[in-house]
Scaffold this motif. Structure first.
Motif, PDB file in Angstrom:
ATOM      1  N   ARG A  34       3.421 -14.399 -20.158  1.00  0.00           N
ATOM      2  CA  ARG A  34       4.546 -14.184 -19.251  1.00  0.00           C
ATOM      3  C   ARG A  34       4.012 -13.723 -17.895  1.00  0.00           C
ATOM      4  O   ARG A  34       3.249 -12.770 -17.814  1.00  0.00           O
ATOM      5  N   PRO A  35       4.424 -14.390 -16.826  1.00  0.00           N
ATOM      6  CA  PRO A  35       3.850 -14.050 -15.518  1.00  0.00           C
ATOM      7  C   PRO A  35       4.373 -12.725 -14.981  1.00  0.00           C
ATOM      8  O   PRO A  35       5.482 -12.295 -15.331  1.00  0.00           O
ATOM      9  N   LEU A  36       3.585 -12.124 -14.124  1.00  0.00           N
ATOM     10  CA  LEU A  36       3.923 -10.807 -13.582  1.00  0.00           C
ATOM     11  C   LEU A  36       5.046 -10.848 -12.559  1.00  0.00           C
ATOM     12  O   LEU A  36       5.580  -9.811 -12.194  1.00  0.00           O
ATOM     13  N   PHE A  37       5.395 -12.027 -12.067  1.00  0.00           N
ATOM     14  CA  PHE A  37       6.493 -12.060 -11.107  1.00  0.00           C
ATOM     15  C   PHE A  37       7.848 -12.035 -11.804  1.00  0.00           C
ATOM     16  O   PHE A  37       8.889 -12.051 -11.151  1.00  0.00           O
ATOM     17  N   ARG A  38       7.834 -12.006 -13.130  1.00  0.00           N
ATOM     18  CA  ARG A  38       9.064 -11.769 -13.888  1.00  0.00           C
ATOM     19  C   ARG A  38       9.180 -10.261 -14.128  1.00  0.00           C
ATOM     20  O   ARG A  38       8.155  -9.595 -14.310  1.00  0.00           O
ATOM     21  N   THR A  55       7.848  -7.668  -7.285  1.00  0.00           N
ATOM     22  CA  THR A  55       7.934  -7.625  -8.751  1.00  0.00           C
ATOM     23  C   THR A  55       6.534  -7.564  -9.351  1.00  0.00           C
ATOM     24  O   THR A  55       6.274  -6.794 -10.285  1.00  0.00           O
ATOM     25  N   ILE A  56       5.614  -8.375  -8.817  1.00  0.00           N
ATOM     26  CA  ILE A  56       4.223  -8.332  -9.290  1.00  0.00           C
ATOM     27  C   ILE A  56       3.666  -6.922  -9.094  1.00  0.00           C
ATOM     28  O   ILE A  56       3.074  -6.330 -10.006  1.00  0.00           O
ATOM     29  N   ALA A  57       3.881  -6.367  -7.908  1.00  0.00           N
ATOM     30  CA  ALA A  57       3.333  -5.044  -7.602  1.00  0.00           C
ATOM     31  C   ALA A  57       3.908  -3.976  -8.527  1.00  0.00           C
ATOM     32  O   ALA A  57       3.165  -3.130  -9.045  1.00  0.00           O
ATOM     33  N   LEU A  58       5.220  -4.025  -8.753  1.00  0.00           N
ATOM     34  CA  LEU A  58       5.839  -3.004  -9.610  1.00  0.00           C
ATOM     35  C   LEU A  58       5.341  -3.131 -11.050  1.00  0.00           C
ATOM     36  O   LEU A  58       5.115  -2.128 -11.730  1.00  0.00           O
ATOM     37  N   ASN A  59       5.170  -4.367 -11.517  1.00  0.00           N
ATOM     38  CA  ASN A  59       4.650  -4.559 -12.880  1.00  0.00           C
ATOM     39  C   ASN A  59       3.223  -4.023 -12.992  1.00  0.00           C
ATOM     40  O   ASN A  59       2.867  -3.397 -13.999  1.00  0.00           O
ATOM     41  N   LEU A  60       2.416  -4.276 -11.978  1.00  0.00           N
ATOM     42  CA  LEU A  60       1.042  -3.771 -12.012  1.00  0.00           C
ATOM     43  C   LEU A  60       1.020  -2.249 -11.977  1.00  0.00           C
ATOM     44  O   LEU A  60       0.206  -1.616 -12.654  1.00  0.00           O
ATOM     45  N   LYS A  61       1.929  -1.686 -11.212  1.00  0.00           N
ATOM     46  CA  LYS A  61       1.996  -0.220 -11.132  1.00  0.00           C
ATOM     47  C   LYS A  61       2.388   0.361 -12.492  1.00  0.00           C
ATOM     48  O   LYS A  61       1.797   1.334 -12.953  1.00  0.00           O
ATOM     49  N   ARG A  62       3.366  -0.271 -13.143  1.00  0.00           N
ATOM     50  CA  ARG A  62       3.773   0.218 -14.470  1.00  0.00           C
ATOM     51  C   ARG A  62       2.620   0.102 -15.458  1.00  0.00           C
ATOM     52  O   ARG A  62       2.387   0.994 -16.270  1.00  0.00           O
ATOM     53  N   GLN A  63       1.912  -1.041 -15.393  1.00  0.00           N
ATOM     54  CA  GLN A  63       0.765  -1.214 -16.298  1.00  0.00           C
ATOM     55  C   GLN A  63      -0.294  -0.154 -16.037  1.00  0.00           C
ATOM     56  O   GLN A  63      -0.924   0.344 -16.959  1.00  0.00           O
ATOM     57  N   HIS A  64      -0.468   0.170 -14.778  1.00  0.00           N
ATOM     58  CA  HIS A  64      -1.454   1.196 -14.412  1.00  0.00           C
ATOM     59  C   HIS A  64      -1.085   2.531 -15.063  1.00  0.00           C
ATOM     60  O   HIS A  64      -1.924   3.174 -15.702  1.00  0.00           O
ATOM     61  N   GLN A  94       0.839  -1.199   0.000  1.00  0.00           N
ATOM     62  CA  GLN A  94       0.000   0.000   0.000  1.00  0.00           C
ATOM     63  C   GLN A  94       0.878   1.255   0.000  1.00  0.00           C
ATOM     64  O   GLN A  94       0.655   2.197  -0.748  1.00  0.00           O
ATOM     65  N   ARG A  95       1.897   1.218   0.845  1.00  0.00           N
ATOM     66  CA  ARG A  95       2.809   2.363   0.944  1.00  0.00           C
ATOM     67  C   ARG A  95       3.554   2.565  -0.371  1.00  0.00           C
ATOM     68  O   ARG A  95       3.676   3.680  -0.870  1.00  0.00           O
ATOM     69  N   LEU A  96       4.016   1.454  -0.940  1.00  0.00           N
ATOM     70  CA  LEU A  96       4.735   1.525  -2.216  1.00  0.00           C
ATOM     71  C   LEU A  96       3.858   2.121  -3.308  1.00  0.00           C
ATOM     72  O   LEU A  96       4.296   2.968  -4.087  1.00  0.00           O
ATOM     73  N   MET A  97       2.608   1.676  -3.360  1.00  0.00           N
ATOM     74  CA  MET A  97       1.696   2.154  -4.400  1.00  0.00           C
ATOM     75  C   MET A  97       1.320   3.610  -4.166  1.00  0.00           C
ATOM     76  O   MET A  97       1.316   4.425  -5.083  1.00  0.00           O
ATOM     77  N   GLN A  98       1.013   3.909  -2.911  1.00  0.00           N
ATOM     78  CA  GLN A  98       0.455   5.233  -2.630  1.00  0.00           C
ATOM     79  C   GLN A  98       1.465   6.351  -2.840  1.00  0.00           C
ATOM     80  O   GLN A  98       1.085   7.462  -3.167  1.00  0.00           O
TER      81      GLN A  98
END
Lengths: 171, 285
Positions: free
Chosen positions: B144-148, A67-76, A24-28
């Motif tokens: 490709r999974p998001l954990f990459r 890594t998942i969170a950062l990828n989602l943030k970039r996609q956002h 949450q902190r990372l995203m916010q």
């Protein structure tokens, strides 16, 4: 994580309580809006659930999750077609910054630092968030952002140097 | 001191800086001598450490309520589709490869082009590779999974460009052969009907690939990018399917009847990707 992969639903709640505040902190920090940050935290845990069978038991969960969170943030940001910004309007759902206590000079320095942090290039801010706030090692950060260890060390050094300079100059 | 030792030493030094320990402290000084990032941090002194923590202090207290929403999302992850999505990535990629290749292979088995025996083998390989490689790349990116670590932003544009180039290679080259009478049809009055027939055939053959890829990909709430690249893959594979059936080799026919199969898939991907990009059934309320 091993318990969750094994089908223990309660373990999912434990993982959420342990990591959601950090995410949450990372995203916010970058998103500004609480609702957007909540949305991405939720997406992160949903993706964690979907990818649970990809997780190697014994591996470290934290860099995996970040890594998942950062990828989602970039996609956002990509969907929004913009770079990270933080609104200064307190009425649009942006979290109220906690007012620093202490002497007035420290308060001014905190405000300057917060502004400088937001002005950093995303790559440097991301590394500082993970290094200082989340306590990830450079090896973990490198894995999370998809860069080499020397590269993330350089980003961290440059970022901290800019922040220090901003504190001195008043941004 | 190697990198790993420096890594593990960062956290205690951060803790010391948070407590106001000066950079001249022996423990801190020893670490920062080998870690330029922490050196820059330490030079800012306790004020910088305090300011950084204050900058991160604003966290919403509503996370417990969010856990309920997340658990509800997880509860909805039931049934065969959810089961497929949760398979390990290599399994999802393998299954998708099987489905993707099943379309052209089935056509080749039961409905193959009548001129296959006279089609030059090297040219056949070129025609197939230039269409299959972009399709494979597109599917690899969407699965490709998001954990990459994330791919560069230009990746989807590059895959799309490759797919377009791939379907244009056939029409751009000289006809593969003139050795079969069926290959010389499709001109004059027959040009439009045959081109339309191939176009529609390619559309139908591409749809199963699109549907399958949408089932197995672990989209992150919004369809945007996955839908665009899934459509590109479906279009390219639809073109491969019709190529395996249609014996016509004239550039005009290949352009009008085969290459155009990619167009509606790209349009669908762009339009639907844009539309779905704003709404998400998985999003927090």
């Amino acid at each position: 994580m091993a318990a969750f992969v094994g089908g223990d639903r309660a373990a999912f709640g434990e993982l959420f309580r342990r990591y959601a505040p950090r995410l949450q902190r990372l995203m916010q920090r970058d998103l500004g809006r609480v609702e957007d940050a909540h949305d991405l935290v939720q997406q992160t845990f949903l993706q964690l659930h979907r990818a649970r069978n990809d997780f190697r038991i014994g591996a470290k969960l934290r860099p995996w999750l970040f890594t998942i969170a950062l990828n989602l943030k970039r996609q956002h940001f990509r969907r929004q077609g913009r770079r990270p910004v933080t609104s200064l309007d307190a009425d649009d759902g942006v979290a109220e910054p906690v007012a620093p206590v202490g002497n007035p000079e420290a308060r001014v320095g905190d405000v300057q630092l917060r502004a400088a942090l937001l002005k950093l290039p995303e790559a440097q801010r991301e590394v500082i968030m993970l290094h200082w706030f989340e306590g990830l090692t450079f090896r973990e950060i490198a894995a999370a952002v998809g860069a080499s260890q020397p590269a993330v060390k350089v980003r961290a050094h440059r970022g901290y140097t800019k922040l220090r300079a901003a504190m001195g100059s008043g941004v | 001191m190697d990198n790993q030792l420096v890594d593990t030493a960062c956290q205690p030094v951060h803790a010391a800086l948070r407590q106001g320990t000066p950079a001249t402290d022996p423990v801190v000084a020893q670490h920062v001598a080998h870690c330029p990032a922490c050196a820059a941090l330490a030079e800012g002194g306790p004020t910088m450490a305090h300011g950084l923590d204050e900058a991160a202090a604003a966290v919403s207290p509503e996370l417990e309520a969010l856990l309920g929403a997340v658990e509800a999302s997880v509860e909805r992850e039931r049934g065969p589709v959810a089961w497929l999505r949760s398979r390990p990535t290599p399994v999802r990629m393998l299954l998708t490869g099987v489905v993707a290749l099943a379309v052209p292979l089935l056509v080749a088995l039961v409905w193959r082009r009548v001129d296959l025996s006279v089609y030059p083998l090297d040219r056949l390989a070129v025609d197939l590779v230039v269409m299959l490689v972009p399709a494979a790349l597109a599917l690899w990116v969407v699965l490709r999974p998001l954990f990459r670590p994330g791919l560069p932003r230009w990746t989807d544009g590059a895959v799309l460009a490759l797919a377009v180039l791939g379907v244009l290679v056939g029409p751009a080259l000289t006809p593969a052969h003139h050795a079969h009478p069926a290959s010389l049809l499709g001109t004059g009055d027959q040009f439009v009907p045959r081109a339309v027939a191939c176009f529609l055939t390619g559309l139908v053959l591409g749809i199963p690939v699109l549907l399958w890829s949408l089932i197995v990909l672990r989209r992150s709430g919004r369809w945007g990018l996955p839908l665009r690249l899934s459509a590109v893959a479906a279009g390219a594979l639809g073109t491969v399917g019709v190529f395996m059936h249609c014996p016509l080799v004239t550039p005009e026919h290949l352009l009008a009847g085969h290459a155009t199969v990619l167009v509606p898939f790209i349009v669908l991907g762009l339009v639907a990707g844009f539309g779905f990009g704003r709404r998400s059934p998985d999003s927090a309320p």
